[in-house]
Design an enzyme around this catalytic site. Structure first.
Site, PDB file in Angstrom:
ATOM      1  N   HIS A   2      -4.114  88.694  67.015  1.00 40.42           N
ATOM      2  CA  HIS A   2      -4.161  89.428  68.279  1.00 40.42           C
ATOM      3  C   HIS A   2      -4.887  90.763  68.140  1.00 40.42           C
ATOM      4  CE1 HIS A   2      -2.798  91.054  72.165  1.00 40.42           C
ATOM      5  NE2 HIS A   2      -2.441  89.820  72.470  1.00 40.42           N
TER       6      HIS A   2
ATOM      7  N   ASP B 235     -11.183  69.346  76.076  1.00 44.48           N
ATOM      8  CA  ASP B 235     -11.585  68.034  75.578  1.00 44.48           C
ATOM      9  C   ASP B 235     -12.545  68.232  74.408  1.00 44.48           C
ATOM     10  OD1 ASP B 235     -12.492  65.488  75.083  1.00 44.48           O
ATOM     11  OD2 ASP B 235     -13.056  65.054  77.155  1.00 44.48           O
TER      12      ASP B 235
END
Length: 454
Positions: free
Chosen positions: A155, A399
């Site tokens: 992060h 995908d």
């Protein structure tokens, strides 16, 4: 819990030369969550073999790390609790594992993160920080032929919007498409690496009282005892109708003049805060705080592009006493949330940056020290909570060439008081609240959470 067998691990480096050098981090990169944030994607059985999937993902990862070269670098401490980013093409870690379990054995009921933590890669915080990869991925193949892609991103280098931008481009490159939108890597808007501005009266803790010591339980002088208590995570779904019911309750009970109704985020934050106070059994006079994660991309001037790569999010802290939160109507609590969010203007952001630049030490504003050496660091557990929203992030539909995911979810939540709001994958405008609390308080929280929604 899924039993996995580790097959191997390797380093994936950018396939082409990238810029090498030291990248200064902004103050926003260096506060709050500095650890790795995990997430997971599950995919049904593809036609490709496990070996083909692995090689394809490694190849595309090496390609996407070229434009996203900061993720192939390493962090380094430079003193006074501050970090810089060494862009050195050291690469990401790619882990391969397998399990005799089937996808149907773990289901998709939003409890994967807490029940099957071994599906996620984890950084070894016992190592020096300059040895830790900033991006880790774990490919786990199942007996049925399905597979999971677990990821963990530092992060300090990428917040939620930046991380998802990276994953979406990685998926696009994997299926043979070209990079759609390059990351915006300029950090000059946050004056990264620059010294504090010369000012006759620089911002102080008086200007940002919310960044002082978090509220403690009455009778306690530190958070050590609360850190030791076991926690558990619950995934709580709120339907669209229940969200609207909460919003109506908040709007109808707000005592302050309103130009617009409460958002679902403001409303749910208020609901979670007041219920956590009740479940924890707080006394009326117990001080409590809620850390609310705010994205500054659209709030700073000029606005940052959505593709800004770094951490543009930070916490603002709403404060109250438990008695007011528990006894006053939901509109009061939601207004406390709105008050803090609306406080985040361009002027506030720039002043906060100057405040942080003037701090001799940033350790007290960071969470990583507890992971590194089990010492005191930023902690917003009992009697406080934190809320992060993924409600507007593009979480679903990635995908990699084998169809869209069967399931996407966050990683394990182990910090008391941590909560995450995310949109339902069904696209029906329902909201999922991932809530971590001490085990002693969770049953009561779940009971009270739905009490006003039935």
């Amino acid at each position: 819990m899924v039993a996995i067998t580790l097959k191997g691990s390797c380093t994936v480096r950018p396939c082409d030369p990238t810029w090498i050098g030291t990248m200064a981090l902004s103050e926003l990169d260096q506060i709050g969550c500095l650890t790795h944030v995990p997430a997971i994607y599950l995919y049904r059985r593809p036609r490709s073999s496990a070996t083909a999937i692995s090689e394809t993902l490694k190849e595309s990862l090496s390609k996407v790390l070229v434009p996203f070269y900061p993720l192939a670098g390493r962090l380094q401490w430079i003193g006074n609790g501050r970090l810089e980013l060494q862009c050195n093409a050291m690469g990401a870690q790619f882990i391969e594992a397998e399990t005799e379990s089937r996808l149907k054995d773990i289901g998709d009921d939003l409890s994967i993160s807490s029940q099957h933590p071994d599906l996620f890669p984890s950084a070894d915080y016992s190592l020096p920080i300059h040895e830790l990869p900033l991006f880790l991925v774990q490919l786990t193949t199942f007996r049925c032929g399905g597979f999971s892609v677990g990821i963990a991103i530092s992060h300090a280098v990428a917040d939620g919007p930046a991380a998802l931008h990276f994953v979406s481009e990685w998926a696009r490159i994997t299926i043979g498409e070209t990079l759609q939108t390059p990351p915006y890597l300029k950090k000059s808007v946050f004056r990264a690496g620059e010294p504090p501005l010369v000012s006759p009266s620089p911002p102080t803790l008086d200007d940002f009282p919310e960044y002082g010591i978090p509220a403690l339980l009455l009778g306690q002088s530190d958070t050590l005892e609360e850190r030791k208590k076991k926690t558990t995570t619950a995934m709580l779904r709120i339907t669209k109708d229940q969200v609207e019911k909460l919003r109506k309750m908040a709007n109808d009970s707000c005592e302050k003049p309103m130009t617009r109704g409460f958002t679902r985020f403001e409303t749910i934050c208020g609901h979670v805060w007041r219920i956590s106070c009740k479940a924890r059994g707080h006394k009326k006079e117990q001080p409590t705080a809620m850390a609310i994660c705010v994205d500054s991309r659209s709030r700073i001037r000029p606005k940052l592009p959505r593709e800004y790569f770094g951490t543009a999010t930070f916490d603002v802290i709403a404060q109250s006493v438990a008695g007011d939160l528990m006894l006053k109507p939901l509109g009061f609590v939601a207004s406390k949330v709105r008050e803090m969010i609306e406080k985040v203007t361009d002027e506030y952001i720039r002043s906060l940056i100057e405040f942080l630049k003037n701090q001799k030490e940033l350790r007290e504003f960071q969470d990583i020290h507890y992971e590194l050496r089990k010492e005191e660091g930023q902690f917003y557990g009992n009697p406080n909570i934190t809320v992060v929203s993924w409600l507007t992030l593009p979480l679903y539909g990635f995908d990699f060439g084998w169809g869209k995911e069967q399931y996407m979810g966050p990683g394990p939540y182990e910090n008391d008081g941590s909560s995450l709001l995310m949109q339902s994958p069904e696209g029906d405008d329902s909201v999922v609240v991932a809530m971590c609390l001490q085990e002693a308080h969770m049953d009561e929280f779940k009971k009270l959470f739905y009490q006003d929604l039935l």
